[in-house]
Design an enzyme around this catalytic site. Structure first.
Site, PDB file in Angstrom:
ATOM      1  CE  LYS A 164     -65.358  17.982  98.190  1.00  0.00           C
ATOM      2  NZ  LYS A 164     -65.954  17.011  97.152  1.00  0.00           N
ATOM      3  CE  LYS A 263     -64.719  13.254  91.060  1.00  0.00           C
ATOM      4  NZ  LYS A 263     -64.871  12.953  92.309  1.00  0.00           N
TER       5      LYS A 263
HETATM    6  O1  OSB Z   1     -66.786  14.717  94.991  1.00  0.00           O
HETATM    7  O2  OSB Z   1     -65.493  15.544  93.551  1.00  0.00           O
HETATM    8  C1  OSB Z   1     -65.482  14.910  94.692  1.00  0.00           C
HETATM    9  C2  OSB Z   1     -62.207  14.397  95.766  1.00  0.00           C
HETATM   10  C3  OSB Z   1     -62.422  12.810  96.340  1.00  0.00           C
HETATM   11  C4  OSB Z   1     -63.348  12.327  96.078  1.00  0.00           C
HETATM   12  C5  OSB Z   1     -64.652  13.038  95.662  1.00  0.00           C
HETATM   13  C6  OSB Z   1     -64.453  14.287  95.251  1.00  0.00           C
HETATM   14  C7  OSB Z   1     -63.354  14.758  95.463  1.00  0.00           C
HETATM   15  C8  OSB Z   1     -63.009  16.256  95.122  1.00  0.00           C
HETATM   16  C9  OSB Z   1     -61.785  16.819  93.996  1.00  0.00           C
HETATM   17  O3  OSB Z   1     -63.703  17.219  95.383  1.00  0.00           O
HETATM   18  C10 OSB Z   1     -60.537  17.138  94.747  1.00  0.00           C
HETATM   19  C11 OSB Z   1     -59.430  17.324  93.667  1.00  0.00           C
HETATM   20  O4  OSB Z   1     -58.711  15.889  93.690  1.00  0.00           O
HETATM   21  O5  OSB Z   1     -59.115  18.099  93.257  1.00  0.00           O
HETATM   22 MG    MG Z   2     -67.972  15.864  93.681  1.00  0.00          MG
END
Ligand code: OSB
Ligand code: MG
Length: 369
Positions: A164, A263
């Site tokens: 991130k 997703k």
């Molecule tokens: O932005 O991909 C995203 C998790 C929750 C909400 C948004 C995101 C994420 C992740 C994935 O980055 C984390 C995971 O479950 O492996």
């Molecule tokens: Mg994302």
């Protein structure tokens, strides 16, 4: 016709092993909705609602999902029996958006359908891979923590790391990771932390040879991502901007991205996810399966989806123990030699860990047809 008998709605809550930090805030406790759909022969299909407790990632929450599921979506299923789960997205189209609520039910029907036909979910969807590449997300607020976590995950065999980023921690974090791991497959996820005014900041990240930058700009912006993609070498991947097949089609036509994160919850179910996959596959746009800090049911659906041919990039496909002391499925999802095996048994290929489910259960309602 799929003859339904009852639908059980379970709300659970579990602490994460470590807080999941993004520029939008922290997730420390995860609430989730576990759906169990029972048919008249006593066969059960499972789905998971992946909305969060608060509307930080999309507008949906656990409570809005429950409202949609009980007051609108289940009544549609009661009045309109379906023959195949691929008909459910059409049926649900009379309800605007609320994709995660829709997906919770739709995915359960895919599991149920697959079990009734004694075939793995991956086969029902058209999957071809017997194992899917594992990737993991690092979501922390310091370079030291990120490096420690990456070291751990690489020892566990993960094939790619997603980190991130935000204007608060981007260049220095990525340059340190690149210095330690010159050949690591890295992607960066910004969750809309930038605007076009940050063009130079984003351009500077080109030097790190990232696989992609995920959702740098606003959640619903197809146009400005196209302008940005013209200016940078790093491929843009869209996450939040893609809520449907049509969003994906337009983003690709406009040149807003070169990769798509699919997703299931965000796009309203497996049928829509598959449609996006099929379109991208035809157009030569690589896709990967995104994660939602989910429990085992959604994790299982993701594994079967990622067995489709166009999933050519390791997704957010991690072990149950990435987030949980103990998951609600058995066996738990495990990364072995950098991959997760695609189940060969009927449906999602995992059972509910009833003892764990009861431990984390907050609330339950059963709706009889
Ligand atoms: O932005 O991909 C995203 C998790 C929750 C909400 C948004 C995101 C994420 C992740 C994935 O980055 C984390 C995971 O479950 O492996
Ligand atoms: Mg994302």
């Amino acid at each position: 016709m799929i003859k339904l008998n009852s639908i059980e709605i379970n709300v659970i809550e579990m602490p994460l092993k470590d807080p999941f930090l993004t520029h939008l805030g922290a997730v420390e406790v995860r609430e989730g909705i576990i759906i169990k759909i029972n048919n008249s022969d006593g066969v059960s299909g499972f789905g998971e609602g992946v909305a969060f407790s608060t509307p930080w990632y999309t507008e949906e929450t656990v409570k809005t999902s429950l409202h949609m599921i009980t007051d609108f979506l289940i009544p549609l299923l009661q009045k309109n029996p379906v023959d195949h789960p691929r008909q459910v997205s059409q049926l649900f189209s009379s309800v605007r958006r609320n994709n995660m609520a829709k997906a919770a039910l739709e995915t359960a029907l895919w599991d149920l359908y697959s079990k009734c036909h004694s075939q793995p979910l991956s086969k029902s969807l058209g999957g071809i891979y017997s194992a899917v590449a594992a990737g993991v997300v690092v979501a922390t607020d310091s370079t030291t923590n990120a490096l420690r976590q990456i070291d751990q995950y690489l020892q566990e065999g993960y094939q790619r790391i997603k980190v991130k980023i935000s204007p608060k921690l981007d260049y220095s974090l990525l340059s340190e990771i690149r210095r330690v791991y010159p050949d690591l497959a890295i992607m960066a996820d910004a969750n809309s932390a930038y605007t076009l005014a940050d063009m130079d900041r984003i351009k500077a990240l080109d030097e790190f040879n990232l696989m992609m930058i995920e959702q740098p700009l606003s959640v619903d912006d197809i146009l400005e991502h196209a302008l940005l993609q013209k200016e940078i070498n790093t491929p843009i991947c869209l996450d939040e901007s893609i809520n449907s097949f049509d969003d994906a089609r337009k983003a690709i036509e406009f040149g807003s991205c070169k990769v798509i994160n699919i997703k299931v919850g965000r796009v309203g179910g497996l049928n829509e996810a598959k449609r996006i996959h099929d379109y991208c596959y035809e157009k030569g746009i690589p896709v990967w399966c995104g994660g939602m800090i989910e429990f085992g049911i959604s994790r299982a659906h993701n594994i079967s989806l990622a067995s489709l041919p166009g999933f050519s990039i390791p997704g957010d496909i991690s072990s149950s123990n990435r987030f949980w002391e103990e998951d609600i499925i058995t066996p738990e999802v495990k990364v072995q030699n950098g991959s997760v095996a695609v189940p060969k048994s009927p449906g999602i290929g995992f059972e509910i860990n009833e003892k764990r489910l009861q431990e984390v259960l907050q609330w339950k309602e059963t709706i009889v047809f």
